[in-house]
Design a protein around this motif. Structure first.
Motif, PDB file in Angstrom:
ATOM      1  N   ASN A 184     -29.731 -18.052 -22.877  1.00 54.06           N
ATOM      2  CA  ASN A 184     -30.089 -17.348 -21.875  1.00 54.06           C
ATOM      3  C   ASN A 184     -31.282 -17.277 -21.830  1.00 54.06           C
ATOM      4  O   ASN A 184     -32.035 -17.514 -22.647  1.00 54.06           O
ATOM      5  CB  ASN A 184     -29.882 -16.312 -22.212  1.00 54.06           C
ATOM      6  CG  ASN A 184     -29.413 -15.214 -20.843  1.00 54.06           C
ATOM      7  OD1 ASN A 184     -30.524 -15.936 -20.292  1.00 54.06           O
ATOM      8  ND2 ASN A 184     -28.883 -14.377 -20.620  1.00 54.06           N
ATOM      9  N   CYS A 232     -25.407 -20.918 -10.981  1.00 53.20           N
ATOM     10  CA  CYS A 232     -25.171 -21.334 -12.636  1.00 53.20           C
ATOM     11  C   CYS A 232     -23.889 -22.132 -13.339  1.00 53.20           C
ATOM     12  O   CYS A 232     -23.273 -21.547 -12.273  1.00 53.20           O
ATOM     13  CB  CYS A 232     -25.669 -19.932 -13.567  1.00 53.20           C
ATOM     14  SG  CYS A 232     -25.125 -19.724 -15.244  1.00 53.20           S
ATOM     15  N   ASN A 277     -30.144  -9.702 -18.679  1.00 52.75           N
ATOM     16  CA  ASN A 277     -28.832  -8.263 -18.387  1.00 52.75           C
ATOM     17  C   ASN A 277     -29.521  -8.063 -16.225  1.00 52.75           C
ATOM     18  O   ASN A 277     -28.832  -7.299 -15.888  1.00 52.75           O
ATOM     19  CB  ASN A 277     -28.510  -7.475 -18.702  1.00 52.75           C
ATOM     20  CG  ASN A 277     -27.765  -7.688 -20.429  1.00 52.75           C
ATOM     21  OD1 ASN A 277     -26.820  -8.857 -19.746  1.00 52.75           O
ATOM     22  ND2 ASN A 277     -28.046  -7.276 -21.219  1.00 52.75           N
ATOM     23  N   CYS A 312     -20.654 -14.627 -15.880  1.00 56.34           N
ATOM     24  CA  CYS A 312     -21.502 -15.716 -15.481  1.00 56.34           C
ATOM     25  C   CYS A 312     -22.137 -15.055 -14.152  1.00 56.34           C
ATOM     26  O   CYS A 312     -22.002 -14.405 -13.888  1.00 56.34           O
ATOM     27  CB  CYS A 312     -20.860 -16.490 -15.409  1.00 56.34           C
ATOM     28  SG  CYS A 312     -22.331 -17.552 -14.239  1.00 56.34           S
ATOM     29  N   CYS A 357     -25.007 -18.250 -19.649  1.00 57.13           N
ATOM     30  CA  CYS A 357     -24.934 -16.240 -19.776  1.00 57.13           C
ATOM     31  C   CYS A 357     -24.162 -15.798 -20.684  1.00 57.13           C
ATOM     32  O   CYS A 357     -23.950 -14.565 -20.965  1.00 57.13           O
ATOM     33  CB  CYS A 357     -24.143 -15.931 -18.126  1.00 57.13           C
ATOM     34  SG  CYS A 357     -25.204 -16.336 -16.711  1.00 57.13           S
TER      35      CYS A 357
END
Length: 255
Positions: A221, A238, A228, A245, A186
């Motif tokens: 990402n 994750c 986002n 994160c 992230c």
């Protein structure tokens, strides 16, 4: 700073995966379209400048680093049809990955990709290569992975052009290169950029989005430009460990 890449001599750490240095056509892909040429080449005299037709009149790289405004892509490199020299400045990805990449076990995420040398912001790292597949095949593989609770490698990349959106589906699960070991974060230090050289289908290329230190894991990402969005999250936790994160891995709706 390291110059351009090297011949791809990497190998897989798992015997059941076939190593490929660039994308191959898979189920659901029009073979004629996959093999068709994207560009007839530029007419630049030795070195390419800003008015080069390949760069679309705006240079892509300076000192072998991608410019910030080109990170969103798409990028077009010069190819064998071009009149310019091989060191024209608009050839980078085609020379192969960096020679400092190492696949190693991570604490929680299985295998990961690390660098044994410092990588400067903007440097090309490697491709994320695999089978280019059609939309229905992508849906089928994602569902199969979900039912079997196995790792999903299918990546969806969207390119938003003036009049349309181009989606490319790539799966390196069984046929892939060194890039398949690059984990999600992230708070990544690399970005995936579509680059075209000789063909219509883009190569998905990892560029450093910040300086990456020696021994550091390389991450990007998986959500791409929708990083986002909380509406495109899967139910897979994750494990990136970053301070921002979002707790679950991205999920690309196939449509």
């Amino acid at each position: 700073m390291e110059a351009k890449g090297c011949e791809d001599l990497y190998e897989h750490v798992q015997a059941d995966i076939i190593y490929i240095v660039k994308n191959i056509p898979g189920p659901g892909v029009d073979l004629e379209e996959f093999e068709s040429e994207f560009s007839s080449g530029c007419m630049c005299d030795q070195m390419c400048v800003e008015n080069c037709s390949c760069t679309r009149f705006s240079i892509n790289y300076v000192n072998d680093c991608i410019l910030d405004e080109k990170i969103s892509g798409p990028v077009v490199e010069c190819n064998d049809h071009c009149k310019c020299r091989n060191n024209c400045g608009n050839r980078l990805v085609q020379y192969g990955p960096l020679d400092c990449l190492v696949v190693s076990q991570t604490e929680l995420k299985g295998y990961g990709l690390k660098t044994m040398k410092i990588i400067k912001k903007g440097q090309f790292i490697c491709e994320y290569a695999g089978e280019v597949i059609g939309i229905e095949e992508a849906k089928c593989r994602i569902e199969t992975n979900k039912r079997g609770k196995s790792m999903n490698y299918v990546l969806t990349v969207s390119e938003h052009l003036i009049h349309r959106t181009i989606k490319t589906y790539i799966d390196p699960k069984f046929f892939g290169n060194i890039g398949r070991y690059c984990n999600h974060s992230c708070e990544p230090n690399a970005t995936l950029v579509p680059v075209r050289i000789e063909g219509i289908v883009p190569r998905l290329c990892l560029f450093a989005s910040s300086d990456i230190g020696e021994g550091e894991e390389i991450t990007f990402n998986y959500a791409g430009e929708e990083a986002n969005s909380v509406h495109n999250l899967s139910d897979t936790p994750c494990l990136c460990g970053s301070s921002n994160c979002v707790r679950y891995l991205p999920h690309h709706p196939i449509m």
